[in-house]
Design an enzyme around this catalytic site. Structure first.
Site, PDB file in Angstrom:
ATOM      1  N   GLU A  95       0.828  -1.219   0.000  1.00  0.00           N
ATOM      2  CA  GLU A  95       0.000   0.000   0.000  1.00  0.00           C
ATOM      3  C   GLU A  95       0.857   1.262   0.000  1.00  0.00           C
ATOM      4  O   GLU A  95       0.339   2.366   0.184  1.00  0.00           O
ATOM      5  CB  GLU A  95      -0.947   0.007   1.201  1.00  0.00           C
ATOM      6  CG  GLU A  95      -1.865  -1.212   1.275  1.00  0.00           C
ATOM      7  CD  GLU A  95      -2.711  -1.393   0.025  1.00  0.00           C
ATOM      8  OE1 GLU A  95      -3.310  -0.406  -0.435  1.00  0.00           O
ATOM      9  OE2 GLU A  95      -2.757  -2.531  -0.491  1.00  0.00           O
ATOM     10  N   ARG A 141      15.406  10.453 -22.911  1.00  0.00           N
ATOM     11  CA  ARG A 141      15.427  10.871 -24.313  1.00  0.00           C
ATOM     12  C   ARG A 141      15.527  12.383 -24.462  1.00  0.00           C
ATOM     13  O   ARG A 141      15.775  12.885 -25.564  1.00  0.00           O
ATOM     14  CB  ARG A 141      14.221  10.317 -25.079  1.00  0.00           C
ATOM     15  CG  ARG A 141      12.888  10.817 -24.619  1.00  0.00           C
ATOM     16  CD  ARG A 141      11.751  10.068 -25.303  1.00  0.00           C
ATOM     17  NE  ARG A 141      11.536  10.450 -26.697  1.00  0.00           N
ATOM     18  CZ  ARG A 141      10.981  11.596 -27.085  1.00  0.00           C
ATOM     19  NH1 ARG A 141      10.583  12.483 -26.194  1.00  0.00           N
ATOM     20  NH2 ARG A 141      10.826  11.854 -28.365  1.00  0.00           N
ATOM     21  N   ASP A 179       7.077  16.346 -30.788  1.00  0.00           N
ATOM     22  CA  ASP A 179       6.323  15.451 -29.917  1.00  0.00           C
ATOM     23  C   ASP A 179       4.947  16.029 -29.624  1.00  0.00           C
ATOM     24  O   ASP A 179       4.811  17.210 -29.357  1.00  0.00           O
ATOM     25  CB  ASP A 179       7.037  15.247 -28.570  1.00  0.00           C
ATOM     26  CG  ASP A 179       8.382  14.560 -28.734  1.00  0.00           C
ATOM     27  OD1 ASP A 179       8.663  14.076 -29.843  1.00  0.00           O
ATOM     28  OD2 ASP A 179       9.134  14.509 -27.756  1.00  0.00           O
TER      29      ASP A 179
END
Ligand code: JB8
Length: 273
Positions: free
Chosen positions: A119, A161, A176
């Site tokens: 948890e 990246r 992108d």
């Protein structure tokens, strides 16, 4: 950039040896250190979890192994010359991990990841380290994983990246979908390569036309089509001043109309007007 990961499943991080992240490491742009949390347990069963105070289901990760592990990981990193650490804690209760946050993390010299299981980690650990270094509690999406390791892989790939010298020119990230300044923050449209016919399927004529203006227009229309279908929230968030006449036509055909304030809302489907 230096990365440390403390986990009870070190093998889960093996993909960091592969592909883009692996290459970034081989090129010396990324210095990755994986640590087994159980090295900082001292009982016969290498216990890292215990029952939650207040009751309830599941188990909670104990303070002591995390505290001892993080103290040593930080000390060893500083000893090796690293500086400016930040803690990255994957949790479904964190802030959404976005491209903007990937850019922010990529500008830091040292990230320490603490993927949990069960948890999650006793809150006092996060609160303690937040007094010493920046802490980013991040969620990679609205679903629940069994632990934070997969999120570490996701965040690391998105960050790596962006590091200077990791992506070649061919795969530069200016375009992108979620990069700041991408085409009005729309999703990208479909892409095609050779052969020109495959199983009876051809390339859209416009892409073979050599007409760069028409190609750009077509790509923008396709981007709108996909964004409207898959991410209507992105259209609603757009500044309508970034839409030209043809964009408005495309949106209208797809069922969108400007409201008085100028932002676009989709007309409700299945309601006769
Ligand atoms: C235990 O879904 B998640 C996520 C789930 C988790 C833990 C961390 C992250 C730790 N369950 O982003």
């Amino acid at each position: 950039m230096r990365l440390d990961v403390v986990t009870i499943f070190p093998e889960y991080l093996d993909p960091l040896n592969v592909s883009l992240v692996g290459k970034a490491r081989a090129r010396g742009r990324l210095d990755v250190h994986i640590h087994d949390l159980r090295e900082w347990t001292y009982d016969r069963h290498n216990t890292v979890d215990d029952t939650p105070y207040g009751g309830g289901p599941g188990m909670v990760m104990k303070t002591e192994p995390w505290g001892d592990a993080l103290d040593q990981v930080l000390a060893d990193g500083y000893e090796a010359g690293a500086h400016g650490p930040a803690l990255v804690v994957p949790t479904p209760s964190g802030r959404p991990f976005t491209q903007a946050l990937a850019v922010e993390l990529s500008e830091r010299p040292w990230l320490v990841f603490t993927p949990a299981r069960y948890e999650g980690i006793d809150r006092r650990v996060i609160d303690e380290y937040a007094t010493r270094l920046p802490v980013y509690e991040v969620s990679i999406g609205d679903y629940v994983l069994a632990g934070g390791e997969a999120a570490v892989l996701v965040v690391t790939e998105a960050v790596a990246r962006l590091l200077p010298g990791v992506l070649g020119n061919a795969e530069s990230h200016r375009d992108d979908s979620f990069a700041p300044g991408a085409m009005a923050n729309l999703l990208e449209g479909p892409v095609y390569t050779k052969p020109p016919e495959w199983r009876g399927r051809e390339i859209p004529d416009v892409l073979l036309s050599g007409h760069h203006g028409k190609i750009a227009r077509w790509r923008r229309d396709e981007a709108f089509r996909r964004t409207a279908a898959n991410r209507p929230d992105l259209i609603e968030r757009c500044d309508p001043a970034s839409f030209d006449k043809k964009d408005r036509e495309t949106l209208s055909i797809l069922g969108w109309a400007p409201e008085p304030g100028g932002r676009f809302w989709r007309r409700v489907e299945g309601v006769e007007e």
